[in-house]
Design an enzyme around this catalytic site. Structure first.
Site, PDB file in Angstrom:
ATOM      1  N   TYR A 109       0.838  -1.189   0.000  1.00 62.81           N
ATOM      2  CA  TYR A 109       0.000   0.000   0.000  1.00 62.81           C
ATOM      3  C   TYR A 109       0.878   1.245   0.000  1.00 62.81           C
ATOM      4  O   TYR A 109       2.000   1.208  -0.480  1.00 62.81           O
ATOM      5  CB  TYR A 109      -1.043  -0.063   1.143  1.00 62.81           C
ATOM      6  CG  TYR A 109      -2.257   0.679   0.708  1.00 62.81           C
ATOM      7  CD1 TYR A 109      -3.028   0.210  -0.348  1.00 62.81           C
ATOM      8  CD2 TYR A 109      -2.575   1.901   1.252  1.00 62.81           C
ATOM      9  CE1 TYR A 109      -4.085   0.950  -0.849  1.00 62.81           C
ATOM     10  CE2 TYR A 109      -3.636   2.644   0.766  1.00 62.81           C
ATOM     11  CZ  TYR A 109      -4.388   2.158  -0.292  1.00 62.81           C
ATOM     12  OH  TYR A 109      -5.430   2.895  -0.789  1.00 62.81           O
ATOM     13  N   ARG A 162      -8.715   9.964  -8.633  1.00 67.26           N
ATOM     14  CA  ARG A 162      -7.928  10.617  -7.566  1.00 67.26           C
ATOM     15  C   ARG A 162      -7.181   9.537  -6.802  1.00 67.26           C
ATOM     16  O   ARG A 162      -7.584   9.120  -5.737  1.00 67.26           O
ATOM     17  CB  ARG A 162      -8.862  11.424  -6.652  1.00 67.26           C
ATOM     18  CG  ARG A 162      -8.138  12.447  -5.819  1.00 67.26           C
ATOM     19  CD  ARG A 162      -8.250  12.165  -4.331  1.00 67.26           C
ATOM     20  NE  ARG A 162      -7.704  10.873  -3.989  1.00 67.26           N
ATOM     21  CZ  ARG A 162      -7.744  10.322  -2.783  1.00 67.26           C
ATOM     22  NH1 ARG A 162      -8.342  10.908  -1.809  1.00 67.26           N
ATOM     23  NH2 ARG A 162      -7.211   9.144  -2.544  1.00 67.26           N
ATOM     24  N   LYS A 180      -5.812  -2.648  -1.533  1.00 69.96           N
ATOM     25  CA  LYS A 180      -6.751  -2.562  -0.399  1.00 69.96           C
ATOM     26  C   LYS A 180      -7.328  -3.933  -0.073  1.00 69.96           C
ATOM     27  O   LYS A 180      -7.481  -4.303   1.090  1.00 69.96           O
ATOM     28  CB  LYS A 180      -7.879  -1.583  -0.719  1.00 69.96           C
ATOM     29  CG  LYS A 180      -7.451  -0.147  -0.503  1.00 69.96           C
ATOM     30  CD  LYS A 180      -8.390   0.585   0.444  1.00 69.96           C
ATOM     31  CE  LYS A 180      -7.646   1.660   1.207  1.00 69.96           C
ATOM     32  NZ  LYS A 180      -8.267   2.969   1.188  1.00 69.96           N
ATOM     33  N   GLU A 251     -13.651   3.707  -3.935  1.00 74.97           N
ATOM     34  CA  GLU A 251     -12.253   3.993  -3.613  1.00 74.97           C
ATOM     35  C   GLU A 251     -11.636   4.975  -4.604  1.00 74.97           C
ATOM     36  O   GLU A 251     -11.693   4.760  -5.822  1.00 74.97           O
ATOM     37  CB  GLU A 251     -11.473   2.668  -3.659  1.00 74.97           C
ATOM     38  CG  GLU A 251     -10.012   2.774  -3.359  1.00 74.97           C
ATOM     39  CD  GLU A 251      -9.729   3.119  -1.911  1.00 74.97           C
ATOM     40  OE1 GLU A 251     -10.557   2.790  -1.029  1.00 74.97           O
ATOM     41  OE2 GLU A 251      -8.685   3.728  -1.654  1.00 74.97           O
ATOM     42  N   ASP A 252     -11.040   6.028  -4.073  1.00 72.59           N
ATOM     43  CA  ASP A 252     -10.268   6.978  -4.882  1.00 72.59           C
ATOM     44  C   ASP A 252     -11.028   7.564  -6.072  1.00 72.59           C
ATOM     45  O   ASP A 252     -10.497   7.703  -7.178  1.00 72.59           O
ATOM     46  CB  ASP A 252      -8.926   6.354  -5.305  1.00 72.59           C
ATOM     47  CG  ASP A 252      -7.927   6.400  -4.139  1.00 72.59           C
ATOM     48  OD1 ASP A 252      -8.308   6.865  -3.046  1.00 72.59           O
ATOM     49  OD2 ASP A 252      -6.774   5.976  -4.318  1.00 72.59           O
ATOM     50  N   ASP A 274     -14.109   4.767   1.665  1.00 69.31           N
ATOM     51  CA  ASP A 274     -13.049   4.774   2.673  1.00 69.31           C
ATOM     52  C   ASP A 274     -12.341   6.121   2.748  1.00 69.31           C
ATOM     53  O   ASP A 274     -11.940   6.554   3.832  1.00 69.31           O
ATOM     54  CB  ASP A 274     -12.041   3.665   2.360  1.00 69.31           C
ATOM     55  CG  ASP A 274     -10.952   3.621   3.410  1.00 69.31           C
ATOM     56  OD1 ASP A 274     -11.302   3.504   4.599  1.00 69.31           O
ATOM     57  OD2 ASP A 274      -9.770   3.738   3.058  1.00 69.31           O
ATOM     58  N   ASP A 275     -12.188   6.792   1.611  1.00 67.59           N
ATOM     59  CA  ASP A 275     -11.475   8.083   1.620  1.00 67.59           C
ATOM     60  C   ASP A 275     -12.229   9.106   2.459  1.00 67.59           C
ATOM     61  O   ASP A 275     -11.625   9.969   3.083  1.00 67.59           O
ATOM     62  CB  ASP A 275     -11.314   8.626   0.190  1.00 67.59           C
ATOM     63  CG  ASP A 275     -10.720   7.575  -0.715  1.00 67.59           C
ATOM     64  OD1 ASP A 275      -9.638   7.080  -0.389  1.00 67.59           O
ATOM     65  OD2 ASP A 275     -11.365   7.214  -1.714  1.00 67.59           O
ATOM     66  N   ASN A 424      -0.781  11.645   1.153  1.00 67.77           N
ATOM     67  CA  ASN A 424      -0.040  10.503   0.602  1.00 67.77           C
ATOM     68  C   ASN A 424       0.221  10.708  -0.877  1.00 67.77           C
ATOM     69  O   ASN A 424      -0.546  11.413  -1.537  1.00 67.77           O
ATOM     70  CB  ASN A 424      -0.882   9.225   0.767  1.00 67.77           C
ATOM     71  CG  ASN A 424      -1.040   8.834   2.209  1.00 67.77           C
ATOM     72  OD1 ASN A 424      -0.114   8.935   2.990  1.00 67.77           O
ATOM     73  ND2 ASN A 424      -2.229   8.377   2.567  1.00 67.77           N
TER      74      ASN A 424
HETATM   75  P1  NAD Z   1      -9.173  15.819  -2.562  1.00 65.10           P
HETATM   76  O1  NAD Z   1      -8.575  16.102  -3.880  1.00 65.10           O
HETATM   77  O2  NAD Z   1     -10.618  15.495  -2.468  1.00 65.10           O
HETATM   78  O3  NAD Z   1      -8.923  17.080  -1.597  1.00 65.10           O
HETATM   79  C1  NAD Z   1      -7.757  17.844  -1.536  1.00 65.10           C
HETATM   80  C2  NAD Z   1      -8.199  19.270  -1.236  1.00 65.10           C
HETATM   81  O4  NAD Z   1      -7.057  20.022  -0.904  1.00 65.10           O
HETATM   82  C3  NAD Z   1      -8.870  19.916  -2.436  1.00 65.10           C
HETATM   83  O5  NAD Z   1     -10.118  20.478  -2.055  1.00 65.10           O
HETATM   84  C4  NAD Z   1      -7.868  20.955  -2.866  1.00 65.10           C
HETATM   85  O6  NAD Z   1      -8.467  22.099  -3.443  1.00 65.10           O
HETATM   86  C5  NAD Z   1      -7.185  21.282  -1.541  1.00 65.10           C
HETATM   87  N1  NAD Z   1      -5.877  21.881  -1.692  1.00 65.10           N
HETATM   88  C6  NAD Z   1      -4.893  21.567  -2.571  1.00 65.10           C
HETATM   89  N2  NAD Z   1      -3.836  22.371  -2.398  1.00 65.10           N
HETATM   90  C7  NAD Z   1      -4.163  23.221  -1.403  1.00 65.10           C
HETATM   91  C8  NAD Z   1      -3.493  24.308  -0.798  1.00 65.10           C
HETATM   92  N3  NAD Z   1      -2.288  24.669  -1.184  1.00 65.10           N
HETATM   93  N4  NAD Z   1      -4.120  24.956   0.200  1.00 65.10           N
HETATM   94  C9  NAD Z   1      -5.343  24.593   0.612  1.00 65.10           C
HETATM   95  N5  NAD Z   1      -6.039  23.578   0.057  1.00 65.10           N
HETATM   96  C10 NAD Z   1      -5.455  22.916  -0.938  1.00 65.10           C
HETATM   97  O7  NAD Z   1      -8.306  14.671  -1.919  1.00 65.10           O
HETATM   98  P2  NAD Z   1      -8.603  13.881  -0.571  1.00 65.10           P
HETATM   99  O8  NAD Z   1      -9.296  12.614  -0.857  1.00 65.10           O
HETATM  100  O9  NAD Z   1      -9.226  14.796   0.412  1.00 65.10           O
HETATM  101  O10 NAD Z   1      -7.116  13.505  -0.139  1.00 65.10           O
HETATM  102  C11 NAD Z   1      -6.178  14.517   0.141  1.00 65.10           C
HETATM  103  C12 NAD Z   1      -4.878  13.885   0.595  1.00 65.10           C
HETATM  104  O11 NAD Z   1      -5.083  13.215   1.822  1.00 65.10           O
HETATM  105  C13 NAD Z   1      -4.305  12.851  -0.379  1.00 65.10           C
HETATM  106  O12 NAD Z   1      -2.916  13.016  -0.451  1.00 65.10           O
HETATM  107  C14 NAD Z   1      -4.636  11.554   0.262  1.00 65.10           C
HETATM  108  O13 NAD Z   1      -3.690  10.554  -0.051  1.00 65.10           O
HETATM  109  C15 NAD Z   1      -4.554  11.907   1.727  1.00 65.10           C
HETATM  110  N6  NAD Z   1      -5.346  11.004   2.560  1.00 65.10           N
HETATM  111  C16 NAD Z   1      -4.738  10.433   3.622  1.00 65.10           C
HETATM  112  C17 NAD Z   1      -5.445   9.549   4.413  1.00 65.10           C
HETATM  113  C18 NAD Z   1      -4.785   8.920   5.600  1.00 65.10           C
HETATM  114  O14 NAD Z   1      -3.669   9.216   5.877  1.00 65.10           O
HETATM  115  N7  NAD Z   1      -5.442   8.070   6.335  1.00 65.10           N
HETATM  116  C19 NAD Z   1      -6.759   9.237   4.092  1.00 65.10           C
HETATM  117  C20 NAD Z   1      -7.371   9.858   2.994  1.00 65.10           C
HETATM  118  C21 NAD Z   1      -6.657  10.760   2.241  1.00 65.10           C
END
Ligand code: NAD
Length: 586
Positions: A109, A162, A180, A251-252, A274-275, A424
């Site tokens: 993963y 995504r 997953k 997912e994603d 899950d996200d 991530n």
């Molecule tokens: P997403 O694309 O839905 O959301 C990201 C958001 O961040 C968007 O709304 C975007 O406009 C905003 N953004 C980007 N750059 C920015 C900046 N400079 N300032 C402010 N806002 C900004 O993606 P997501 O599903 O919400 O995932 C986001 C990140 O979180 C990914 O890298 C994902 O891998 C990570 N994530 C981690 C976990 C975990 O650690 N358990 C779980 C889910 C997602």
């Protein structure tokens, strides 16, 4: 589709109906034992001469394979080695994965799976799962019937738009459902023959992929609008028809589709995202455990989100629900969380807000009162100075966004700031743990989304917890399946979050970690599943409500372990054309 008939005898021995023999059996990843076939089995199953003489145990095979994977230094090579093993011998793959779960989680993963998705069309060896393209319209149910096994209980589906924080990966996104589901089996013991990874390959807007001569996907711009929706609708109805007992994990998907599809289908069939929801439970668990470490009760925490996408809004919703449950309301509830996105603090007079963000927007008057005049609302450091958060959550995929100034400002107001840089893979994290600790003079409790090494600051070793959704989704999935839940509710995720927080021991917190060690994942998953089964029963969504005393036993029975099996007569199961007369070993 084939039936996979594995039974446990009263003695505890596993007996598997084996419908193949000879070379075909040896090459089938779900039936083969490789060199672990005994001499008697080799005779009766037509394997004589097809294997080197010595018989080894599954444990010996596992040690041998582990040594060969360890010889590879590049994580992507390890990924390729493990994927090849999974395609060769699934019992052995899961034995190795479970025995070395902490070491191989970052391979199967995040972060390594991210590279595997990016390079998918170049490292491709053997297909796994199902791809559905717009050309399958009208026949998606038939495509589902091409799945290798018939009793599918768990599907992870992506449309690849995504992938982690890496954006649109087209056909390569398939690495995520595969990874997953491997974790579902490793952590929760969901039998691999009951799992199915699916890619809705609706094209890609990633020009690099479309221009790549090796690209393996449906080579077209992404399908959108009503055509996309009708394809998803046909897919959902087909899943219901072909696999009526299956749980579906979205997912994603990109944010708006993620929320739309979740809301549209969560009552149509048991499904979750899950996200959004798994991440929410991980976030709330960190807050609950963090409250224990800092002594600040949850209702007095101020949580600042950097990034208001699927993860940020998902966590925000569950935090808000949890606080509502603690009696918070009105302005106190509104100001318990603050949400930043590209345009700055989310404000309710902003016409550009999307519908899911709007619920978290502040009134302009509230921001003004805090001194956050419009040009300050865009600046993380200024927002921190005014809002004085106790918790900062990064889910923006914007590396380096947590600057020295921002973290120093936070540490000025909070004795033990909780800083979760969750994006991530590692390359997308908002800050490096060693920097966060240095800028907060070693006072921050830090978590990351991908695994991080411990950090030594001024002679003290800080363990960095991993806010890995693997602590949540396998237990939720197992709990939902065992209780035959008609729906996967937010309450089930809240119960999972509370259980995960309980799994964080005092010594984890003392070592600086907001999460337990992933080495304990199987035990933690079983406990999370127990909490989920209880919640499903109490909220009335369980078709199989279980009394407390029965739950551990029923779960233990449902959990598959990769242990060796005895082949038995497959007569009633044999597909046409395969050979007869399998012996029964007693
Ligand atoms: P997403 O694309 O839905 O959301 C990201 C958001 O961040 C968007 O709304 C975007 O406009 C905003 N953004 C980007 N750059 C920015 C900046 N400079 N300032 C402010 N806002 C900004 O993606 P997501 O599903 O919400 O995932 C986001 C990140 O979180 C990914 O890298 C994902 O891998 C990570 N994530 C981690 C976990 C975990 O650690 N358990 C779980 C889910 C997602």
């Amino acid at each position: 589709m084939e039936r996979y008939d594995l039974r446990t005898e009263p003695s505890g021995r596993k007996r598997l109906a084996v419908p193949y023999r000879g070379a075909r059996l040896l090459r089938h990843p779900m039936y083969t034992k490789g060199t672990a076939f005994t001499q008697e089995e080799r005779v009766s199953l037509g394997l004589e001469g097809l294997l080197p003489h010595s018989v080894t145990t599954l444990e010996q095979q596992s040690r041998r394979v582990y040594a060969s994977i360890q010889r590879k230094t590049d994580p992507l090579e390890k990924y390729i080695g493990l994927a090849a093993l999974q395609d060769r011998n699934e019992y052995l793959f899961y034995r190795v994965l479970i025995d070395h779960i902490q070491e191989f989680l970052p391979i199967v993963y995040t972060p390594t799976v991210g590279r595997a998705c990016q390079e998918f069309s170049h490292i491709f060896r053997r297909a796994r799962g199902l791809w559905i393209t717009p050309e399958h319209r009208g026949q998606i149910a038939d495509v589902l019937k091409n799945a290798p096994f018939e009793d599918i209980r768990l599907i992870v589906v992506t449309d690849n738009e995504r992938i982690l924080g890496l954006g649109d990966q087209g056909v390569g996104g398939m690495g995520i459902p595969i990874g997953k589901l491997a974790l579902y089996t490793a952590a929760a013991g969901i039998p691999p023959w009951q799992t199915l990874p699916i890619s809705l390959d609706v094209g890609t807007d990633n020009m690099d992929l479309l221009d790549d001569e090796f690209y393996l996907g449906w080579r077209a711009p992404r399908l959108r609008g009503p055509e996309y929706d009708s394809l998803v609708e046909e897919f959902v109805q087909a899943v219901k028809r072909v696999f009526p007992r299956a749980l579906l994990q979205w997912e994603d998907f990109k944010k708006l589709n993620a929320f739309r599809l979740l809301d549209r289908y969560r009552k149509t069939l048991p499904s979750f995202n899950d996200d959004i929801q798994g991440t929410a439970a991980v976030g709330v668990a960190a807050l609950l455990a963090g409250s224990r470490a800092t002594g600040i009760p949850l209702r007095q925490q101020r949580v600042l989100f950097f990034g208001s996408g699927a993860a940020g809004i998902g966590i925000g919703r569950l935090v808000r629900e949890t606080l509502r449950g603690e009696g918070l309301e009105g302005e106190a509830l509104t100001t318990a969380t603050a949400h930043l996105d590209l345009q700055g603090l989310l404000m309710d007079d902003d016409p550009m807000l999307d519908p899911v963000q709007r619920a978290f927007a502040w009134p302009a008057e509230l921001a003004d009162r805090m001194g956050l005049v419009p040009d300050r609302r865009r600046d993380l450091e200024a927002v921190i100075r005014a809002y004085q958060p106790t918790v900062l959550i990064g889910v923006s995929a914007s590396p380096g966004a947590f600057t020295e100034g921002a973290i120093r400002e936070m540490a000025r107001h909070t004795v033990r700031p909780l800083v979760l840089a969750l994006s991530n893979p590692t390359s997308k994290a908002e800050a490096k743990p060693e920097d966060i600790l240095a800028w907060s003079e070693g006072r921050a409790l830090v978590a990351t989304g991908s695994p991080s090494d411990a950090v030594t600051f001024e002679g003290r070793v800080h363990r960095i917890g991993q806010g890995n959704n693997v602590f949540i989704f396998p237990g939720v999935g197992l709990g939902a399946l065992v209780s035959e839940a008609r729906e996967v509710t937010d309450g089930m995720f809240a119960a999972a979050a509370r259980q995960l927080a309980r799994e964080v021991r005092d010594d984890d917190l003392e070592a600086g970690s907001l999460f337990p060690s992933t080495a304990r994942i199987r035990d933690i998953t079983a406990h999370v599943a127990e909490a989920v089964v209880r919640e499903a029963r109490d909220s009335g969504v369980a078709n199989r409500p279980l009394e407390d005393g029965l739950i551990p036993g029923v779960l233990a029975e449902a959990i598959w372990n990769p242990t060796s099996y005895l082949p038995s007569d497959p007569a009633p199961l044999r597909p046409a054309g395969t050979e007869a007369s399998m012996p029964i070993f007693v």
